[in-house]
Design an enzyme around this catalytic site. Sequence first.
Site, short mmCIF file in Angstrom:
data_model
loop_
_atom_site.label_atom_id
_atom_site.label_comp_id
_atom_site.label_asym_id
_atom_site.label_seq_id
_atom_site.Cartn_x
_atom_site.Cartn_y
_atom_site.Cartn_z
N PHE A 247 -16.67 10.70 11.31
CA PHE A 247 -18.47 10.54 11.09
C PHE A 247 -18.39 10.85 9.44
CE2 PHE A 247 -18.26 12.56 15.40
CZ PHE A 247 -19.15 11.70 15.94
N CYS B 184 -20.05 0.03 7.90
CA CYS B 184 -20.20 0.95 9.30
C CYS B 184 -21.34 0.41 9.86
CB CYS B 184 -20.27 2.44 8.88
SG CYS B 184 -18.46 2.95 8.61
N LYS C 164 -23.80 1.57 -1.88
CA LYS C 164 -24.47 2.96 -2.21
C LYS C 164 -23.87 3.72 -3.42
CE LYS C 164 -22.09 6.22 0.85
NZ LYS C 164 -22.09 7.15 1.80
N LYS D 285 0.83 -1.23 0.06
CA LYS D 285 -0.03 0.08 -0.07
C LYS D 285 0.94 1.22 0.01
CE LYS D 285 -3.85 -0.03 2.37
NZ LYS D 285 -4.56 0.03 3.76
N GLU E 12 -18.73 7.29 3.12
CA GLU E 12 -17.92 7.23 1.82
C GLU E 12 -18.86 7.79 0.87
OE1 GLU E 12 -17.36 2.86 1.28
OE2 GLU E 12 -16.83 2.56 3.39
#
Length: 438
Positions: free
Chosen positions: A152, A260, A320, A35, A155
């Site tokens: 909070f 989440c 989503k 990464k 995505e």
Amino acid sequence: MDISIIGSGYVGLVTGACFAEVGHNVICVDNDQRKIDALLAGNIPIYEPGLEDLVQRNVAARRLRFTNSIKDGVDNSQVVFIAVPTPPQPDGSVDLSFIERVAREIAGVLTDYRVIVDKSTVPVKTGEKVTEAIKRYNKSNAEFDVVSNPEFLREGCAVADLMKPDRVVIGSPSDRAVALMKKVYEPFLAPILVTDVNSAELIKHAANSFLALKISYANALSAICDASGADVEKVADGIGMDRRIGRSFLNAGLGYGGSCFPKDIAAFIAISDDLGVPFTLLKEVQKINQDQKERFIKSIREKLWILRDKKIAVWGLTFKPDTDDVRSSVAIDLVNDLVREGASVTAYDPKGMEKAREFKLLPESVKLVSSALDAVDGAEALILATEWKEFANVDWAQVKARMATPMIFDGRNLFDPATMREHGFFYKSIGRPSLGRK
Ligand code: UDX
């Protein structure tokens, strides 16, 4: 400020890039050398609107750099953020082993005062454990404070959420740590709430559970609307106009997914059980979420009768729109359910197909195609599972011409029932009166 962030995953990377953007010097640390190599070469391992630009700009301005060394990060920063995964265990409780390992590693290299900030989502009282662990493993008796600063971000709009947060929560009893944290967040001009560590940790689980509760409330209403002929969108508008309720997160659909909500609700249930005060309301939230997908499949079965050997097109695989994240996606679960019943599925998603294949989330038999129109070729039904904008702009005449039978099941209430009727489709959405060809 000089800041290091341990863990360059979703939260760590976006947070690091945004901190650099407002002028801080940021070191992103990760123990995954591949990464780090990719990031050093300018490749961003996740798709998030705006992130690539932000990273490239700040690397070029020398405000953002990457390393695999925690010592490098801790030595060269005043504030050390921990943003490592806190995955679920089979019983729903949280696996804190990554947090514990990072706490130990920080302790091993800590020589001067540092603020150590937990950004990962953790059960209440984790800060106490992190403090104990650092004290236990730190040989030089260095001073430090542990702060809880939950994240909070959503995505798909993570950069915007981070740059313009509704609030910043800082959980710490130490004035010294709070002052440094305020300096970190000063450029964001956001309201800051200072609390104790336990309350800050609890705020994260409480917020996500409340949002999931709102979604399940809307979905439970959608079942009542389906049974009574009312329209759940109108009902949501009507209750949402009350400022005490608010319209957001009242969109009925296939239910919530993602990395989440499902995990955090399960964790909060486990945490409350552990504390001896079971939060049973959240079990119902989970159940409604599961039932919603079943109810949707039932409505498809009612129309198609037998699913075996039926050719079904699915639009959308991500949990989503505007993300390539297919983890805990209801769309993926739905495709798997359809295949289990013998349906032959062809799917298309603008960003999620690669990861769905890479993580082997779909049966081999599912055909993935490169456009929404290709997916509907010969299909007896089209299912909209994720509400990507591009699906709202398709050429319906072509869709209809390519399908074997013009039937649409809209799992996200994306399309307008009257328009679908005009185009001659049978159209079924969630909690809205079915209009269209019977
Ligand atoms: C969520 C929280 O919003 C964020 O604050 C937290 O930091 C992480 O978890 P995220 O999982 O990225 O963010 O996505 P979000 O936009 O909240 O959507 C979660 C799920 O709920 C999606 O599957 C979405 O389709 C579903 N949803 C959302 C609904 O079904 N109806 C709604 O009205 C809103």
